[in-house]
Each structure stands twice: as structure tokens, then as C-alpha cells.
Design a protein around this motif. Structure first.
Motif, short mmCIF file in Angstrom:
data_model
loop_
_atom_site.label_atom_id
_atom_site.label_comp_id
_atom_site.label_asym_id
_atom_site.label_seq_id
_atom_site.Cartn_x
_atom_site.Cartn_y
_atom_site.Cartn_z
N PHE A 321 2.00 -10.67 -3.37
CA PHE A 321 1.68 -9.74 -4.45
C PHE A 321 1.37 -8.35 -3.88
CE2 PHE A 321 -1.72 -7.68 -6.98
CZ PHE A 321 -0.99 -7.41 -8.12
N LEU A 322 0.52 -8.30 -2.86
CA LEU A 322 0.16 -7.01 -2.30
C LEU A 322 1.38 -6.31 -1.67
CD1 LEU A 322 -3.27 -7.93 -0.67
CD2 LEU A 322 -2.88 -6.60 -2.75
N GLN A 323 2.19 -7.05 -0.92
CA GLN A 323 3.34 -6.46 -0.24
C GLN A 323 4.39 -5.95 -1.23
OE1 GLN A 323 4.55 -9.65 2.35
NE2 GLN A 323 2.75 -9.45 3.67
N GLY A 324 4.49 -6.57 -2.39
CA GLY A 324 5.53 -6.18 -3.34
C GLY A 324 5.04 -5.28 -4.46
N LEU A 325 3.74 -4.97 -4.51
CA LEU A 325 3.20 -4.25 -5.65
C LEU A 325 3.66 -2.79 -5.71
CD1 LEU A 325 1.36 -4.09 -8.11
CD2 LEU A 325 -0.59 -3.70 -6.56
N ALA A 326 3.58 -2.08 -4.59
CA ALA A 326 3.85 -0.63 -4.60
C ALA A 326 5.20 -0.27 -5.23
CB ALA A 326 3.73 -0.07 -3.18
N LEU A 354 -8.46 -8.58 4.16
CA LEU A 354 -7.96 -8.24 2.83
C LEU A 354 -7.71 -6.74 2.70
CD1 LEU A 354 -7.32 -8.92 -0.13
CD2 LEU A 354 -9.78 -8.74 -0.61
N LEU A 355 -8.66 -5.93 3.15
CA LEU A 355 -8.49 -4.48 3.07
C LEU A 355 -7.33 -4.01 3.94
CD1 LEU A 355 -12.24 -3.38 3.08
CD2 LEU A 355 -10.67 -3.43 1.14
N GLY A 356 -7.13 -4.68 5.07
CA GLY A 356 -5.99 -4.35 5.93
C GLY A 356 -4.67 -4.62 5.25
N LEU A 363 -1.17 0.78 -0.44
CA LEU A 363 -2.04 0.81 -1.61
C LEU A 363 -3.41 1.34 -1.26
CD1 LEU A 363 -1.16 -2.80 -2.86
CD2 LEU A 363 -0.26 -0.66 -3.82
N GLN A 364 -4.16 1.76 -2.25
CA GLN A 364 -5.54 2.17 -2.08
C GLN A 364 -6.39 1.52 -3.15
OE1 GLN A 364 -6.50 6.27 -3.05
NE2 GLN A 364 -4.67 6.48 -4.35
N LEU A 401 -1.29 3.44 -5.79
CA LEU A 401 -0.45 3.85 -4.66
C LEU A 401 -1.25 4.74 -3.73
CD1 LEU A 401 2.84 4.67 -6.61
CD2 LEU A 401 2.38 2.66 -5.20
N ALA A 402 -1.14 4.50 -2.43
CA ALA A 402 -1.87 5.28 -1.43
C ALA A 402 -1.48 6.75 -1.55
CB ALA A 402 -1.56 4.77 -0.03
N GLY A 403 -2.47 7.64 -1.52
CA GLY A 403 -2.23 9.06 -1.58
C GLY A 403 -2.06 9.61 -2.96
N GLU A 404 -1.99 8.75 -3.95
CA GLU A 404 -1.83 9.19 -5.33
C GLU A 404 -3.19 9.39 -5.96
OE1 GLU A 404 1.46 7.82 -8.35
OE2 GLU A 404 -0.28 6.53 -8.62
N ALA A 405 -3.42 10.52 -6.60
CA ALA A 405 -4.71 10.76 -7.25
C ALA A 405 -4.92 9.77 -8.39
CB ALA A 405 -4.75 12.19 -7.79
N ALA A 406 -6.13 9.27 -8.46
CA ALA A 406 -6.45 8.31 -9.52
C ALA A 406 -6.37 8.97 -10.88
CB ALA A 406 -7.85 7.72 -9.29
N SER A 407 -5.70 8.30 -11.82
CA SER A 407 -5.57 8.83 -13.17
C SER A 407 -6.80 8.42 -13.99
CB SER A 407 -4.31 8.27 -13.84
OG SER A 407 -3.15 8.66 -13.11
N PRO A 408 -7.18 9.24 -14.96
CA PRO A 408 -8.30 8.85 -15.82
C PRO A 408 -7.94 7.63 -16.67
CG PRO A 408 -7.19 10.78 -16.72
CD PRO A 408 -6.60 10.54 -15.36
#
Length: 410
Positions: A321-326, A354-356, A363-364, A401-408
Motif C-alpha cells: 500500500f505504501l509503495q503504490g500510494l504516491a 514504518l516511518l522509513g 510520502l510525508q 505526497l512528499a514536498g507537497e504543501a498540506a491542503s486545508p
């Protein structure tokens, strides 16, 4: 008959019989089988099943149930005795021939305690699974005072045009699953019931549903009102998402019986028109602003199909799931990972690991919601894994997504 595992035994007249062997968990047909009946003493039966001899029951059905209960009492007594002996010695190593449960309580290593606990469960299941029941074609049991199991067996196995043999423990599981399917499991987040089918994990631990019902929805849903439920099972998460007003939910599962179960539940709840059910491994094609997954939370080998919702060797589904999510997240979208941290408290997976995996997947972590389990074992000091269960949290990890600003939130 040649296409199925078979069981062979000899009756009191010396005649040899053969019947199909059924085992949902894939247990091989017993090699040694003796006929047993109402005159078989419980102590002798206990010695035989512990030695690996299965007992094909030919007596009163209720007496077979009583024999099984007698075997349970003898196992409980042995485990209590061995645990007391282990405690008095003050060592993690049980005496020769002691039940694995003795070492479970004595072991200071959570991972070792868990593996010993699973070993004890497997051994106990092996012993208690040695009481066998013959079933005629059409799922009818010819024993005295036998219950009507046609509906329960048909739900699990489909039609039966030939006789077969199964363990009494498995038959009890079929009957129990049939009753749960009729009664349903109350889901406060839906103010309704979910009806699990045989072999589909029941949402009895409902605290994670409260997290999904209450978490703020990502603003990206305003542009594309769609969410995915990965590994839908009974369809309960898809139903919660639909009830939250998401116009389209795509729910996936590999197991055909899970998809049938989900379809019935979603139809009963009146949200089937909002949900597309797909038989696929993890993700469908495309992207979505919200992707939800509640993978198995313990990296260990399951002993049956229904345990696949809890035990996942090497965390395969979690990592998949984690590897395919982005690639499947729409811009500004979120992946909601619902996961218990029990594996961390058992020493089977670390938080750093898990965080790794999250970071390596591009992802972030945008946020996390936590809730404590409410099941009975949390407060049971006699449970071999009590320390880990008492510390357990179930979390909804909001991933972006890593580097993407969090949306409200919407």
C-alpha cells in the motif's frame, strides 16, 4: 473424489471407507484415524489426539461436543500447571514437555512471547481439530441429535453433492459464522449493522471506524468527489465513506467471498449505488483524492483465511500500500492508513521502520489520529500478550505526497 484430499478409515467390522476431507485452513487430512463413539473415555481420547490420532465420531452429536469440551479442560489444566511450574522456577525456559504457554508468560522478550503464543495456539488447534464429524451429501449430518447445518455449510462451501469429513471445531466455526451473518455486528459509526460472511473478517474492533468517521476530509475532494477503499472486506469502510457524502467510492479486494459480502452489506445499507466493487490487488487504475486502507497489523503467518485480516507475513500488504500510494494520489490528496501499533509493542516492527517505509515511498505524514482499543483483552492480565495489548493504539495516519504543501480540510 480424485480431485480432492481424502480421508481413509476402518470401521469396527474391518471395512475401509474413504471420504472427501475438508479444511478451510488447509490442514492436511489426518494420517491415523480411529472410530470413536459415546463409549470412548475422555482420557483415552485425549492421549490419542495428543499423539496425532484423529477420532472419527460415530455416536451422539452432543456427546461429541462434550468430548471436545473435555479435551479443552485437559489442555487448560496442563497449561495452568505448566505456567505455575514455570513461574515457581523463575525462568523463561519451560520444563521438558511443558506447554508453550508456560514460556509465553515467563519470557521477558515480547517478540519471543508472541511467537511462543502463536506456537501454543497452533498446537492447541491441532489437538482440538482431531475430533472429526462425517457429513453426508447435501451437508446433512446423520448422527443422533445433530443440528441442521445445511445453511451454515452451504454459505461457506457451496453445494455438496458428495459426503465429506471435517473437524468438529471447523464445523462449530461454520455455525458461529452463520449466526454472526444472521445477527450482524452493530457499527455505531453507521448506526446500523454489518453482516460478515464466513471467511471475511468481522469488524468487531470498531474503534478504527470512529477514526474514519471523524477525520477531516481533504479539500481535494471538492474537485473530485471520489475515495478508494483498499481491501474492503465486509465493505464497512466503503459504507462509512459513502455515508460521509463521498459521491463515488471504489472498493477493492482480491477475495471473491469478500466482494459478495461487501455487495450485500452495501445494498442493505442503501449505498451500493455510490460504490464500485473491483476484484484487484490493492489499487485500481487512476488517481483519487482520498485512498483508505486498513491492512493487517501483525507481521506473522496466518493460520486460516480469516486471519489474513490480522496477520500479514513480512507486512506485505502494508508495504504494498505504501509503495503504490504516491502514483495513485491526486494533487492535494491524502492516503489514510489505519494501523494498530501492536506489532511495535511486540517487537515485530519498529516505528522507525514504518516511518522509513513512508519516506521511501515518497510520502510525508500530514497528521495522525489515535484511539485506544476497547476489546476485552486490553484489561485481561491473564492474557499472555497483556503488556503489549494494554499499550496498543490504533492510528489513522494522514499521508500526503512528499514536498507537497498540506491542503486545508474540507
Amino acid at each position: 473424489m480424485s480431485d480432492h484430499p481424502t480421508l481413509t478409515w476402518t470401521d469396527a467390522r474391518g471395512l475401509t471407507h474413504t471420504a472427501r476431507w475438508r479444511s478451510e485452513s488447509g490442514v492436511s487430512a489426518p494420517r491415523r484415524v480411529m472410530v470413536a463413539d459415546d463409549q470412548t473415555p475422555a482420557d483415552r481420547a485425549y492421549r490419542l489426539v495428543c499423539e496425532g490420532t484423529a477420532l472419527l465420531w460415530q455416536g451422539d452429536f452432543h456427546n461429541a461436543r462434550q468430548l471436545l469440551q473435555a479435551l479443552v479442560r485437559r489442555l487448560d489444566k496442563r497449561e495452568t500447571r505448566d505456567r505455575a511450574a514455570s513461574t515457581s522456577r523463575g525462568t523463561a525456559k519451560p520444563a521438558s514437555g511443558a506447554a508453550p504457554d508456560a514460556a509465553v508468560h515467563a519470557s521477558p522478550d515480547p517478540a519471543q512471547a508472541f511467537h511462543l503464543h502463536r506456537k501454543r495456539q497452533a498446537e492447541r488447534a491441532r489437538i482440538l481439530g482431531q475430533v472429526l464429524i462425517p457429513v453426508e451429501a447435501g451437508h446433512r449430518i446423520a448422527l443422533r441429535r445433530a443440528p441442521d447445518v445445511v445453511a451454515a455449510c452451504t454459505e461457506a462451501y457451496g453445494p455438496a453433492d458428495e459426503a465429506y469429513v471435517l473437524s468438529l471445531r471447523e464445523l462449530q466455526g461454520l455455525i458461529g459464522a452463520h449466526e454472526w451473518r444472521k445477527k450482524g455486528v452493530a457499527i455505531p459509526a453507521l448506526q446500523a449493522a454489518i453482516h460478515p460472511h464466513y471467511g471475511v473478517f468481522s469488524p468487531l474492533r470498531g474503534e478504527y471506524l470512529d477514526l474514519v468517521a471523524q477525520a477531516p476530509l481533504p479539500a481535494a475532494l471538492q474537485a473530485q468527489n471520489e475515495a478508494w477503499d483498499i481491501g474492503t472486506g465486509t465493505g464497512v469502510l466503503a459504507a462509512v465513506l459513502a455515508r460521509r457524502g463521498i459521491a463515488r467510492v471504489r472498493a477493492t479486494d482480491l477475495a471473491p467471498r469478500a466482494l459478495v459480502c461487501a455487495r450485500e452489506n452495501l445494498a442493505r445499507l442503501g449505498v451500493l449505488s455510490q460504490v464500485d466493487l473491483l476484484q484487484t490487488d490493492l489499487f485500481p487504475d487512476g488517481q483519487a483524492p482520498l485512498v483508505v486502507c486498513n491492512p493487517p497489523w501483525v507481521p506473522a503467518r496466518p493460520h486460516s483465511s480469516v486471519e489474513q485480516a490480522v496477520y500479514d507475513p513480512d507486512s506485505r500488504m502494508l508495504r504494498g500500500f505504501l509503495q503504490g500510494l504516491a502514483p495513485h494520489l491526486a494533487p492535494g490528496g491524502e492516503g489514510w492508513l489505519i494501523l494498530s501499533d501492536l506489532a511495535e509493542h511486540l517487537g515485530l516492527r519498529s516505528r522507525a521502520e514504518l516511518l522509513g517505509w513512508i519516506e521511501a515511498a515518497g510520502l510525508q505524514v500530514l497528521g495522525r489520529l489515535d484511539i485506544r482499543p476497547r476489546h476485552g483483552k486490553v484489561t485481561d492480565p491473564d492474557d499472555p500478550l497483556h503488556a503489549a495489548r494494554a499499550a496498543e493504539l490504533t492510528s489513522l495516519w494522514r499521508l500526503g505526497l512528499a514536498g507537497e504543501a498540506a491542503s486545508p480540510a474540507a
